[in-house]
Design an enzyme around this catalytic site. Structure first.
Site, PDB file in Angstrom:
ATOM      1  N   GLY A  24      -0.660   3.106   3.019  1.00  0.00           N
ATOM      2  CA  GLY A  24      -0.424   4.107   3.957  1.00  0.00           C
ATOM      3  C   GLY A  24       0.421   3.339   5.326  1.00  0.00           C
ATOM      4  N   GLU A  25      -0.352   2.499   5.958  1.00  0.00           N
ATOM      5  CA  GLU A  25       0.451   1.992   7.203  1.00  0.00           C
ATOM      6  C   GLU A  25       1.519   0.927   6.822  1.00  0.00           C
ATOM      7  OE1 GLU A  25      -2.271   0.671  10.288  1.00  0.00           O
ATOM      8  OE2 GLU A  25      -3.534   2.365   9.855  1.00  0.00           O
ATOM      9  N   THR A  46      -7.786   6.078   0.334  1.00  0.00           N
ATOM     10  CA  THR A  46      -7.721   6.195  -0.958  1.00  0.00           C
ATOM     11  C   THR A  46      -8.742   5.147  -1.648  1.00  0.00           C
ATOM     12  OG1 THR A  46      -5.515   7.158  -1.182  1.00  0.00           O
ATOM     13  CG2 THR A  46      -6.526   5.801  -3.101  1.00  0.00           C
ATOM     14  N   GLY A  63      -3.970   0.466  -0.596  1.00  0.00           N
ATOM     15  CA  GLY A  63      -3.729   1.232   0.443  1.00  0.00           C
ATOM     16  C   GLY A  63      -2.298   1.247   0.775  1.00  0.00           C
ATOM     17  N   GLY A 106      -2.289  13.552   1.697  1.00  0.00           N
ATOM     18  CA  GLY A 106      -2.553  14.033   0.386  1.00  0.00           C
ATOM     19  C   GLY A 106      -3.838  13.408  -0.030  1.00  0.00           C
ATOM     20  N   ALA A 130      -5.944   1.531  -7.526  1.00  0.00           N
ATOM     21  CA  ALA A 130      -4.991   1.922  -6.324  1.00  0.00           C
ATOM     22  C   ALA A 130      -5.276   0.767  -5.098  1.00  0.00           C
ATOM     23  CB  ALA A 130      -5.439   3.432  -5.727  1.00  0.00           C
TER      24      ALA A 130
END
Lengths: 334, 160
Positions: A291-292, A91, A289, A49, A287
């Site tokens: 993600g991982e 991001t 991260g 996204g 923000a």
């Protein structure tokens, strides 16, 4: 021989980005003649996204609705420079670059609007709906559509901006070895409940309860989506996924994804996600991260739960029935 | 080698092609006809990404020879929306954020379409069973399961 139940907990700190030769991302923003905004990036949307988030960040900074922003990630040969979409950096790094570029574009936009309205640019504000108003006198306004037309066809101005966000390379201090290899840590904690069959070595994950601290969730539904999928993937890493399932002979190893074990929709643990928002100081609109790291804490949590259930420490992934049975055998012989 | 004629309807439209004998339906749809909604993931019938509906039944187009589809009625994910209005399943997938990279999505929606055609009010277990031939790497499946259940509920409300 019995089914034994165990519970394990694990907590993680997870860094955003990396420290190889420096960690830059560049972004360019420009307006079209009709006041839409293009964000040009080489950062790739892998499905997480990224384009949506970059559109939101650009729109928020310039002061237009999100649907007025188009994100172009078409070509890494010709686009601005990005180190890539990995290390949970998209991001954070690209977002900061987009903010910088969008601020510069906004400034030009306000200057053109100021000329049209015959006021000072510092006296102008945006309404977030596509208009620029004089502070305190909102009846005096101009649409961004008209501002862009004016910039292009009347005043010869380029409503555009350049952004470059760089985390410089950190070298270790010679005396102490201290360094800052990464920035902006996200955090997570997982509690996993499992059942282990001590006869077959099979593990069934009953529940996975996750708390993620991810800075500010710029798009809460997309954050939730990534965390739910990541939690499942973490369990999958813990118990199933390997390219070499057929120990000890590599010749009998898997050759493609058909022989790569992943849990399907029938193997889902009951999963809970809680998001804590603690806006980060250096992230775009706070923000970090996520993600991982969303797939990380489940792995030690499951390993700990297996230990709690049957008393053996499995330190090689995935935690297969075979490994559990071998460990139980070794434990019994000690 | 001589080409083989095939003729079928795809999403209601007549299609006729000359293909090499042995061409899979997946290849014919994507590379001959240009409908890229079925995805070639494994090309071995294990990932479900190429799922299409042939005469009402869920089929793996990577394991189906195109020449066996003469006279068949084939539906793909790109044929679900009508007049720009999304199919209830497509709407539910969007609303539930049941897709990330999107590669498995057309196959998931095909499998769910056949399920709801046969079982308008499925239980969670029936949804899981229906999706069990489709692999997803991103979502953890739960949002997909919820989307199918939501579409089933909205269908039954509309019918009532």
């Amino acid at each position: 021989m019995a089914i034994r139940r165990g519970r394990g907990v694990a907590a993680i700190n997870y860094p955003t980005g990396m420290n190889l030769g420096g960690d830059p991302t560049q972004a360019l923003v420009h307006s079209t003649p009709t006041g839409n905004f293009m964000v040009t990036l080489s950062s790739v949307d892998l499905g997480q996204g990224m384009k949506q988030i970059m559109a939101q960040i650009c729109a928020e900074t310039i002061g237009v609705p999100t649907d007025r922003v188009v994100v172009d990630t078409a070509d890494t040969d010709t686009g601005p420079h990005c180190m890539g979409t990995f290390a949970s950096r998209g991001t954070h790094r690209a977002g900061n670059a987009v903010i910088q570029a969008a601020r510069e574009a906004r400034q030009v936009m306000l200057e053109v609007a100021a000329e049209e309205l015959e006021v000072n640019a510092s006296d102008l504000e945006t309404d977030g709906q596509g208009n620029i108003l004089v502070k305190g006198a909102p009846q005096k306004s101009i649409s961004i559509f008209d501002v862009a037309l004016s910039a292009h066809f009347k005043r010869g101005r380029s409503i555009s901006g350049r952004g470059m966000f760089l985390i410089p390379r950190s070298y270790p201090e010679k005396e102490t070895g201290a360094m800052k290899p990464s920035t902006c840590y996200a955090h997570a904690c997982t509690v996993a409940e499992v059942e282990v069959d001590d006869e077959t070595g099979e593990v069934t994950v009953l529940t996975v309860k996750n708390v993620f601290e991810i800075g500010r969730a710029l798009n809460p539904k997309m954050v939730e989506q990534q965390l739910v999928g990541g939690s499942w993937m973490g369990v999958s890493h813990a118990l199933y996924e390997t390219t070499e399932p057929y120990y000890p002979n590599r010749d009998h190893g898997g050759t493609d994804f058909n022989q790569y074990l992943m849990p399907g929709p029938g193997d889902l643990a009951q999963t809970e996600i809680i998001v804590l928002e603690r806006p980060s100081a250096d992230g775009p609109y706070g923000a970090k991260g996520p993600g991982e790291m969303c797939a990380n804490p489940q792995i030690p949590a499951v390993a700990n739960a297996v230990f709690d259930a049957v008393g053996v420490r499995i330190d090689t992934l995935p935690i297969t029935p075979e490994r559990i049975l071998r460990a139980l055998k070794a434990q019994a012989s000690n | 080698m001589a080409k083989v004629p095939v003729q079928f309807t795809l999403n209601g439209a007549e299609k006729a092609e000359f293909i090499d004998s042995g061409t899979t339906l997946l290849h014919a749809l994507r590379d001959k006809i240009g409908d890229t909604s079925p995805k070639g993931g494994c090309h071995q019938g294990t990932c479900g990404g190429c799922s299409v509906i042939i005469d009402g039944e869920l089929r793996l187009s990577c394991l189906t020879l195109a020449e066996t589809c003469n006279g068949a009625a084939i539906t793909t994910a790109s044929g679900l929306s009508e007049g720009g209005v999304l199919h209830p399943l497509q709407r539910a997938f969007l609303d539930a954020f049941a897709t990330q990279c999107g590669f498995c999505t057309p196959g998931m929606i095909m499998a769910a379409t056949v399920l709801l055609d046969h079982t308008p009010n499925p239980s969670r277990d029936e949804v899981v069973e229906a999706l069990s031939g489709n692999i997803c790497r991103c979502t953890g499946y739960e949002p997909i399961i919820q989307a199918v259940l939501t579409a089933a509920r909205s269908n039954s409300q509309n019918a009532a």
